[in-house]
Design a protein around this motif. Structure first.
Motif, mmCIF file in Angstrom:
data_model
loop_
_atom_site.group_PDB
_atom_site.id
_atom_site.type_symbol
_atom_site.label_atom_id
_atom_site.label_comp_id
_atom_site.label_asym_id
_atom_site.label_seq_id
_atom_site.Cartn_x
_atom_site.Cartn_y
_atom_site.Cartn_z
ATOM 1 N N THR A 381 0.845 -1.286 0.037
ATOM 2 C CA THR A 381 -0.035 -0.004 0.023
ATOM 3 C C THR A 381 0.870 1.389 -0.093
ATOM 4 O O THR A 381 0.434 2.304 -0.629
ATOM 5 N N LEU A 382 2.013 1.231 0.618
ATOM 6 C CA LEU A 382 2.867 2.499 0.634
ATOM 7 C C LEU A 382 3.868 2.463 -0.376
ATOM 8 O O LEU A 382 4.679 3.427 -0.522
ATOM 9 N N GLY A 383 3.590 1.367 -1.404
ATOM 10 C CA GLY A 383 4.356 1.493 -2.617
ATOM 11 C C GLY A 383 5.838 0.962 -2.440
ATOM 12 O O GLY A 383 6.777 1.054 -3.489
ATOM 13 N N ASP A 384 6.171 0.340 -1.235
ATOM 14 C CA ASP A 384 7.458 -0.314 -1.349
ATOM 15 C C ASP A 384 7.555 -1.833 -2.014
ATOM 16 O O ASP A 384 7.390 -2.572 -1.150
ATOM 17 N N TRP A 385 7.605 -1.847 -3.092
ATOM 18 C CA TRP A 385 7.109 -3.274 -3.836
ATOM 19 C C TRP A 385 8.285 -4.324 -3.652
ATOM 20 O O TRP A 385 7.597 -5.525 -3.198
ATOM 21 N N ASN A 386 9.488 -4.115 -3.433
ATOM 22 C CA ASN A 386 10.424 -5.077 -3.043
ATOM 23 C C ASN A 386 10.433 -5.731 -1.564
ATOM 24 O O ASN A 386 10.478 -6.771 -1.362
ATOM 25 N N ARG A 387 10.204 -4.720 -0.694
ATOM 26 C CA ARG A 387 9.986 -5.043 0.564
ATOM 27 C C ARG A 387 8.484 -5.937 0.583
ATOM 28 O O ARG A 387 8.568 -7.020 1.371
ATOM 29 N N ALA A 388 7.689 -5.490 -0.073
ATOM 30 C CA ALA A 388 6.378 -6.178 0.094
ATOM 31 C C ALA A 388 6.431 -7.564 -0.510
ATOM 32 O O ALA A 388 5.972 -8.524 -0.093
ATOM 33 N N ALA A 389 7.257 -7.863 -1.517
ATOM 34 C CA ALA A 389 7.513 -9.077 -2.247
ATOM 35 C C ALA A 389 8.219 -9.940 -1.213
ATOM 36 O O ALA A 389 8.037 -11.032 -0.960
ATOM 37 N N ARG A 390 9.215 -9.241 -0.608
ATOM 38 C CA ARG A 390 9.730 -10.366 0.498
ATOM 39 C C ARG A 390 8.910 -10.893 1.573
ATOM 40 O O ARG A 390 9.114 -12.000 1.763
ATOM 41 N N ASN A 391 8.153 -10.072 2.080
ATOM 42 C CA ASN A 391 7.322 -10.529 3.067
ATOM 43 C C ASN A 391 6.235 -11.435 2.487
ATOM 44 O O ASN A 391 5.852 -12.650 3.015
ATOM 45 N N ALA A 392 5.781 -11.107 1.386
ATOM 46 C CA ALA A 392 4.629 -11.985 0.644
ATOM 47 C C ALA A 392 5.233 -13.292 0.387
ATOM 48 O O ALA A 392 4.656 -14.549 0.416
ATOM 49 N N SER A 393 6.561 -13.458 -0.204
ATOM 50 C CA SER A 393 7.351 -14.671 -0.425
ATOM 51 C C SER A 393 7.264 -15.547 0.941
ATOM 52 O O SER A 393 7.104 -17.044 0.870
ATOM 53 N N ARG A 394 7.950 -14.825 1.876
ATOM 54 C CA ARG A 394 8.001 -15.708 3.236
ATOM 55 C C ARG A 394 6.667 -16.128 3.698
ATOM 56 O O ARG A 394 6.703 -17.331 4.197
ATOM 57 N N ALA A 395 5.385 -15.448 3.347
ATOM 58 C CA ALA A 395 4.027 -15.664 3.861
ATOM 59 C C ALA A 395 3.751 -17.024 2.985
ATOM 60 O O ALA A 395 3.414 -17.941 3.791
ATOM 61 N N ALA A 396 3.737 -17.129 1.885
ATOM 62 C CA ALA A 396 3.684 -18.229 1.064
ATOM 63 C C ALA A 396 4.284 -19.370 1.499
ATOM 64 O O ALA A 396 3.678 -20.591 1.435
ATOM 65 N N GLY A 397 5.719 -19.298 1.859
ATOM 66 C CA GLY A 397 6.330 -20.392 1.987
ATOM 67 C C GLY A 397 5.997 -20.684 3.505
ATOM 68 O O GLY A 397 6.170 -22.074 3.866
ATOM 69 N N LEU A 398 5.716 -20.078 4.459
ATOM 70 C CA LEU A 398 5.270 -20.440 5.775
ATOM 71 C C LEU A 398 3.904 -21.118 5.906
ATOM 72 O O LEU A 398 3.658 -21.861 6.724
ATOM 73 N N GLN A 399 2.907 -20.721 4.945
ATOM 74 C CA GLN A 399 1.451 -21.177 5.245
ATOM 75 C C GLN A 399 1.396 -22.750 5.361
ATOM 76 O O GLN A 399 1.732 -23.497 4.489
ATOM 77 N N ASP A 400 0.495 -23.013 6.316
ATOM 78 C CA ASP A 400 -0.021 -24.713 6.320
ATOM 79 C C ASP A 400 -0.641 -24.773 5.146
ATOM 80 O O ASP A 400 -1.644 -24.182 4.663
ATOM 81 N N PRO A 401 -0.216 -25.847 4.532
ATOM 82 C CA PRO A 401 -0.818 -26.384 3.215
ATOM 83 C C PRO A 401 -2.306 -26.498 3.094
ATOM 84 O O PRO A 401 -2.932 -26.503 2.255
#
Length: 480
Positions: A381-401
């Protein structure tokens, strides 16, 4: 003498405590043991809603034989043992039996086929009925439903399973004399809430929302009917409010924001009438989330702050962490980077304190993956795309299947952040993963995000993999 007369004259035996199961729990608290059960379930691909109350019911002997999902989990936890070794009765000895006396008077004007079984057979059930994919109203019905979930797929099966909630209003209800609501009806309501949440976790909201409206109407009709016991009345108000929030979330996630706002307001009113701070905090939490998504960030901040004021007395750091995250989302929508960062830091500190028995049951989704995902949304939302992508990638990897819908959501967030951050080839790869998951998930939120990503990628169709993603996305059936 008829068989029914024989049955009615038979004395009700009190449940026999399950001492073997209590011994297996050892020094762990019921909440700690319940957490171990949930972890074991994930290890074998099961999904159970085990909490301290469930463990207490087992140890008290109220559940003489677990359902099939819990059976698989317990045998996985204690290899080499049988159900009998764990203190349970053989399945054949309890199949289809119920004690013949209800804890409270049964409901008249809201009787449905499921509740009618409770009226004639009694309220106590020797089977565990907590698993959302198995009901044990009747043995033959249980087997049919279980086979349906084993052989069916997608949201069609998910929506079909909403029908046996035992909360649909009978068309002839108005012609029958009113009676007070008892424990069995409240338990059916609480089970309805669990089932909707778990079906949404797997399949998304779009195929479920309309089917969930009937149980909600029935729940508020139960409130009007009244109860004979104060404790039952409190549970009924809480259950109806939680169901309103769950149905509101289905509306929210499927893009029906006005409907969602109405349901959340109904839950908030129910909470305040009942003096239930936990329900009030939950309603404010979801109201904040909705306001953020509907483009009202200042309202999102105010609702999150109101939720935190209410929730302070509840003793749950994890709940306070989630509410701080909701506040951070509002600050991000206001482009207040400092306010957002402060709320994010507070959320992280609170989360790090760990879980407790005070954590609400509905917060099962709030783990490390959701923490990362909500932070990703703030940076996006704040436009920091690279930082957002890092968090989103970690979220997808950590999520219970088992949270298929959330995996799709986090991966869609990742694809969008990568696309807007100037990495079209990586965005296309993530987008293809989301398209694969859409065979199992029906969520307007995910589809809307993916459509936005496709628009951003249009000028980059020559990049590796982008044209393939765009063609496959264009072939998706249009939402009606």
């Amino acid at each position: 003498m008829t068989s029914s007369e024989l049955n009615s004259s038979r004395p009700t035996r009190p449940p026999r405590p399950n001492l073997a199961f209590r011994e297996l729990r050892g020094q762990r608290s019921p909440a700690e043991f319940a957490a171990a059960v949930r972890r074991a379930a994930r290890e074998i691909g099961e999904r159970v809603s085990c909490d301290a109350r469930y463990i207490g019911r087992v140890e008290a002997g109220e559940i003489r034989c677990p359902n099939y999902a819990y059976e698989r989990v317990f045998l996985h936890m204690f290899p080499g043992r049988t159900l009998t070794d764990l203190g349970f009765a053989p399945r054949a000895s309890v199949r289809g039996r119920r004690s013949r006396e209800a804890e409270d008077a049964p409901v008249g004007p809201l009787a449905s086929p499921a509740l009618a079984v409770r009226e004639t057979r009694g309220a106590r059930e020797p089977y565990d009925t907590q698993d959302p994919y198995e009901t044990h109203e009747r043995p033959e019905e249980s087997d049919v439903l279980r086979r349906a979930f084993m052989t069916g797929s997608g949201a069609t099966v998910a929506a079909a399973s909403l029908s046996p909630f035992g909360l649909a209003i009978d068309a002839t209800a108005a012609e029958r004399p009113a009676r007070r609501i008892g424990t069995s009806e409240v338990q059916a309501l609480e089970e309805a809430v669990r089932r909707i949440r778990l079906l949404d976790d797997r399949h998304g909201a779009d195929g479920l929302y309309r089917r969930a409206a009937a149980p909600l109407r029935a729940a508020y009709a139960l409130l009007d009917a009244g109860t004979t016991r104060h404790a039952t009345g409190e549970r009924l108000h809480s259950g109806a409010g939680e169901l309103a929030i769950s149905v509101g979330w289905l509306a929210h996630d499927s893009g029906r924001f006005d409907d969602a706002r109405s349901h959340y307001a109904e839950a908030l009113a129910t909470a305040r009438m009942a003096g239930d701070p936990a329900l009030e905090a939950h309603a404010f939490c979801n109201t904040s989330f909705l306001a953020r998504d509907a483009g009202r960030p200042r309202e999102a901040v105010r609702a999150a702050q109101a939720a935190q004021r209410v929730a302070r007395s509840l003793g749950s750091d994890r709940l306070m962490s989630l509410l701080a995250m909701r506040e951070a989302g509002g600050w991000a929508g206001l482009a207040d980077r400092t306010g957002c960062a402060q709320a994010l830091a507070r959320a992280q500190v609170l989360y790090a304190r760990g879980g407790s028995d005070a954590d609400p049951e509905w917060m099962s989704f709030y783990g490390e993956a959701e923490l990362e995902a909500l932070e990703a949304q703030c940076w996006s939302t704040l436009g920091d795309w690279n930082r957002a992508a890092r968090n989103a990638s970690r979220a997808a990897g950590l999520q219970d299947p088992h949270f298929t819908r959330n995996i799709a959501l986090y991966t869609a967030e990742l694809a969008d952040d990568l696309a807007r951050g100037g990495r079209p080839d990586e965005a296309a790869v993530a987008g293809m993963r989301v398209l694969d998951l859409l065979t199992e998930v029906q969520s307007s939120r995910v589809q809307t995000m993916l459509a936005g990503t496709a628009r951003v990628l249009l000028p980059h169709r020559r990049a590796s993999g982008v044209s393939t993603f765009l063609e496959r996305h264009a072939s998706l059936p249009k939402a009606v």
